[in-house]
Design a protein around this motif. Sequence first.
Motif, PDB file in Angstrom:
ATOM      1  N   THR A   1       0.873  -1.187   0.000  1.00  5.68           N
ATOM      2  CA  THR A   1       0.000   0.000   0.000  1.00  5.68           C
ATOM      3  C   THR A   1       0.899   1.222   0.000  1.00  5.68           C
ATOM      4  O   THR A   1       1.922   1.260   0.677  1.00  5.68           O
ATOM      5  CB  THR A   1      -0.922   0.027   1.236  1.00  5.68           C
ATOM      6  OG1 THR A   1      -0.118  -0.018   2.419  1.00  5.68           O
ATOM      7  CG2 THR A   1      -1.888  -1.151   1.220  1.00  5.68           C
ATOM      8  N   GLY A   2       0.542   2.186  -0.802  1.00  5.62           N
ATOM      9  CA  GLY A   2       1.361   3.387  -0.894  1.00  5.62           C
ATOM     10  C   GLY A   2       1.869   3.600  -2.301  1.00  5.62           C
ATOM     11  O   GLY A   2       1.757   2.732  -3.178  1.00  5.62           O
ATOM     12  N   ASP A   3       2.446   4.767  -2.536  1.00  2.60           N
ATOM     13  CA  ASP A   3       2.953   5.114  -3.857  1.00  2.60           C
ATOM     14  C   ASP A   3       4.244   4.356  -4.165  1.00  2.60           C
ATOM     15  O   ASP A   3       5.090   4.155  -3.289  1.00  2.60           O
ATOM     16  CB  ASP A   3       3.224   6.621  -3.939  1.00  2.60           C
ATOM     17  CG  ASP A   3       1.941   7.432  -3.832  1.00  2.60           C
ATOM     18  OD1 ASP A   3       0.871   6.877  -4.164  1.00  2.60           O
ATOM     19  OD2 ASP A   3       2.012   8.602  -3.401  1.00  2.60           O
ATOM     20  N   VAL A   4       4.377   3.975  -5.418  1.00  2.00           N
ATOM     21  CA  VAL A   4       5.570   3.265  -5.881  1.00  2.00           C
ATOM     22  C   VAL A   4       6.549   4.268  -6.479  1.00  2.00           C
ATOM     23  O   VAL A   4       6.186   5.094  -7.317  1.00  2.00           O
ATOM     24  CB  VAL A   4       5.196   2.199  -6.930  1.00  2.00           C
ATOM     25  CG1 VAL A   4       6.454   1.492  -7.438  1.00  2.00           C
ATOM     26  CG2 VAL A   4       4.209   1.201  -6.350  1.00  2.00           C
ATOM     27  N   LYS A   5       7.789   4.217  -6.057  1.00  3.70           N
ATOM     28  CA  LYS A   5       8.830   5.105  -6.560  1.00  3.70           C
ATOM     29  C   LYS A   5      10.018   4.284  -7.067  1.00  3.70           C
ATOM     30  O   LYS A   5      10.211   3.137  -6.676  1.00  3.70           O
ATOM     31  CB  LYS A   5       9.298   6.061  -5.450  1.00  3.70           C
ATOM     32  CG  LYS A   5       8.205   6.957  -4.886  1.00  3.70           C
ATOM     33  CD  LYS A   5       8.760   7.823  -3.758  1.00  3.70           C
ATOM     34  CE  LYS A   5       7.666   8.718  -3.179  1.00  3.70           C
ATOM     35  NZ  LYS A   5       8.194   9.542  -2.054  1.00  3.70           N
ATOM     36  N   LYS A   6      10.805   4.910  -7.943  1.00  5.88           N
ATOM     37  CA  LYS A   6      12.075   4.340  -8.420  1.00  5.88           C
ATOM     38  C   LYS A   6      11.909   2.931  -9.002  1.00  5.88           C
ATOM     39  O   LYS A   6      12.752   2.058  -8.806  1.00  5.88           O
ATOM     40  CB  LYS A   6      13.106   4.314  -7.284  1.00  5.88           C
ATOM     41  CG  LYS A   6      13.421   5.677  -6.691  1.00  5.88           C
ATOM     42  CD  LYS A   6      14.440   5.558  -5.565  1.00  5.88           C
ATOM     43  CE  LYS A   6      14.735   6.917  -4.935  1.00  5.88           C
ATOM     44  NZ  LYS A   6      15.682   6.793  -3.804  1.00  5.88           N
ATOM     45  N   TYR A   7      10.831   2.726  -9.729  1.00  7.19           N
ATOM     46  CA  TYR A   7      10.608   1.403 -10.318  1.00  7.19           C
ATOM     47  C   TYR A   7      11.618   1.146 -11.429  1.00  7.19           C
ATOM     48  O   TYR A   7      11.876   2.010 -12.267  1.00  7.19           O
ATOM     49  CB  TYR A   7       9.186   1.282 -10.879  1.00  7.19           C
ATOM     50  CG  TYR A   7       8.922  -0.081 -11.495  1.00  7.19           C
ATOM     51  CD1 TYR A   7       8.410  -1.111 -10.725  1.00  7.19           C
ATOM     52  CD2 TYR A   7       9.230  -0.341 -12.837  1.00  7.19           C
ATOM     53  CE1 TYR A   7       8.200  -2.377 -11.264  1.00  7.19           C
ATOM     54  CE2 TYR A   7       9.030  -1.597 -13.385  1.00  7.19           C
ATOM     55  CZ  TYR A   7       8.514  -2.610 -12.596  1.00  7.19           C
ATOM     56  OH  TYR A   7       8.308  -3.856 -13.137  1.00  7.19           O
ATOM     57  N   HIS A   8      12.171  -0.066 -11.441  1.00  7.37           N
ATOM     58  CA  HIS A   8      13.141  -0.449 -12.475  1.00  7.37           C
ATOM     59  C   HIS A   8      13.018  -1.948 -12.719  1.00  7.37           C
ATOM     60  O   HIS A   8      13.044  -2.753 -11.787  1.00  7.37           O
ATOM     61  CB  HIS A   8      14.568  -0.119 -12.022  1.00  7.37           C
ATOM     62  CG  HIS A   8      15.611  -0.419 -13.056  1.00  7.37           C
ATOM     63  ND1 HIS A   8      15.897   0.426 -14.087  1.00  7.37           N
ATOM     64  CD2 HIS A   8      16.437  -1.497 -13.202  1.00  7.37           C
ATOM     65  CE1 HIS A   8      16.859  -0.095 -14.835  1.00  7.37           C
ATOM     66  NE2 HIS A   8      17.207  -1.259 -14.318  1.00  7.37           N
TER      67      HIS A   8
END
Length: 801
Positions: A130-137
């Motif tokens: 739960t929560g925003d996803v950042k720095k996806y790679h």
Amino acid sequence: MNRLVMMMILVASASLGSQNSFAQSTLTLWYNKPAAYFEESLVLGNGKMGACVFGGVASDKIYLNDATLWSGEPVNPNMNPQAHTFIPAIREALRKEDYRAADSLNKKVQGKFSQSFAPLGTMFIDLNHTGDVKKYHRELNISQAVSTVTYEVNGVQYSREYFISYPDQIMVIRLYSSKKKMLSGNVTFTSSLKFNAARDNNTLKIKGYAPIHTEPSYRGNMPNAVVFDSARGTRFSTIVGIKNTDGKVIATDSSIAISAASEVLIFVSVATSFNGFNKNPVTEGLPHEAIAQEQLRKAQSKSYQQLRQAHLQDYQHYFNRIDLRLGKTTAPDLPTDDRLKRYAEGNEDKNLEILYFHYGRYLLISSSRTTGVPANLQGIWNPYIRPPWSSNYTININAEENYWLAEIANLSEMHKPFLSFIGNVAETGKVTAKTFYGVGGWAAGHNSDIWAMSNPVGDFGKGDPVWANWNMGGTWLSTHIWEHFVFTQDMEFLKNDGYPIMKGAAQFCLEWLTEDKAGKLITSPSTSPENVYVTPTGYKGATLYGATADLAMIRELFQQTIRAQQILNVDADFTKKLTEALNKLYPYQIGKKGNLQEWYYDWEDADPQHRHQSHLFGLHPGHHIDPLRTPELANACRKTLEIKGDETTGWSKGWRINLWARLWDGNRAYKMYRELLRFVEPDGVETNYQRGGGTYPNLFDAHPPFQIDGNFGGAAAVVEMLIQSSEDEIRLLPALPDAWPEGSVKGICARGGFEISMEWNNGAVSRCSISSKHGGNTTVISGEETKHVSLKAGEKIDIDW
């Protein structure tokens, strides 16, 4: 924190920063979002088990395949025992030039369709994020055959690493969170096949079976298109096991739940009951459940580091054999899909061109390591129960194109599944030759499957002869036997395995040939794969006599079989027969447009830009047409290609690049290589020839839809631009494009058992080294210079130019 965890954090951190800190890669595909389509997923394989990883955050979807899981059971090749009785009537109709009657009668010489490569199932890894996803790679490192996904949620870094090990025959997925006990979720499995799931401690056991029959998808919606029979068909077992460092693992009847873990290893073990093309998978099948269980037990007894290291050591033994560099590049580092889009606008990206070449090698290592089960139309990656063209072995070009790369790109071991498959087809093909054509030797039509089906297809008269009735499959397949020998110089293979297959194919051709009105030898009836002629009266048909493609393949096979007989010092009487027939074959004809005629007469094509160019076989993949020794025929091939144009489907474009390279036209080959890398949006399984070929976001070839032969053909063409060889000479940079004025390559193989490394500057070779595996003589040609080389086994020399 243990050493392994620290190492994984460093790997994850490097991955997160790679889009900024490294130049664009020749060895990595990467993206800043999960895959939404099959053609965006990242594929893994160990030559038997395949996986397509989507890399979703809250839910990760993974398609699973096993190369040995097909519909059907051993074929009965004696399915149409009276078919050969129609051959005289067809020949008589052709003698009278009654092509309509010949087409109609040819439908009597048809059998069943092939079976289909089946999807094993889909595994889901659902995580309670739960929560925003950042720095996806998301990336696939093809130098390691390892895929990774990294991202951040609420300040916690998550990483996943996936690989499929050949030594341990297992898929391993490692989940890790930088903050303890942040991994919670569950693992589930579903399949379009018949299956049931049961739990056993920390494992989920799935057992199921494939259909006994699957109709080709191109036949459209029809009753009983997919038929299951609980007492028949190939069985499979999939066992998913969990190994956690902390937290809890709770197995239910349909899933495995993970709660409050910091690091989790997921093992996926797969096995089927397939036990050979002629063995019933139920009554004579392998103990698939026991095999899957033992694979899992052995893998779980090892550390993650041990499994990963064994995988890398095995895979890199093959992958690291070749290095390719094409000079400086100014292209920016972008996600792979954006690189393709930028490249399609005409921008320079030499490293993308190298990446595509290496990706072909990666796919071959990953899809072709199972005896008797070569890479199919989709390699080993297919999510559809009725896949495009049954995901079968289409042997009027596509299956062969899959293996053009094998010998020249130093992956001879990956050729062996195809060579052993050819041996299987030769067995069923003996019955096909006798019952469908009334002659000896062995033959094959244009489709086959894991059961080594060899008959012409069409459902006993419902197929159009334009695609159903071609019978030169055995002729073409057998040329791969000779190619393997010429590269490896393996006398035992030639004597015990290869030559008997070649001889059988040549025997079929020798007995199948008949005389035309002038006494020349031709095939009758014949077709040119999937192409349609137009007679002067306006009739559009497929059945004729003396198709150029037939005679080109027979020329190549006869020449190779004669050479094999000379080397082995056997069958002198048969050599004489082949030599006499070779000299009596109807010769190539050059048409009024200056083109190489595809038909016996100088007829028009119904589609002048048709994707097949089978009558150019003698130029490539054959060797009896080239610009130096047969300039008139080479020029006619050039004119044919100009008439056909450059816009065609993926695999066809791959073939045409090789043809232009064999004509020593590097700039035309390079132009089309760029077009092969044209970005294509995923569109499911829609067939759209007008759209032309290209490349999907995950670098899969867009036929469209996806067919892997374009990947292999395009990669092979890169080698053809750099090195071409025959039994007695090696030609360096025969088709170097202006776009690659400087570069280097090492590890490429040449006929005669040689391995080549070289550097070039200003379009000319500056240094070259050549080594010999078995010893031998050759002539090395660079521009106008020639150097004669004689090497002992294991010897290597350097040549300065």
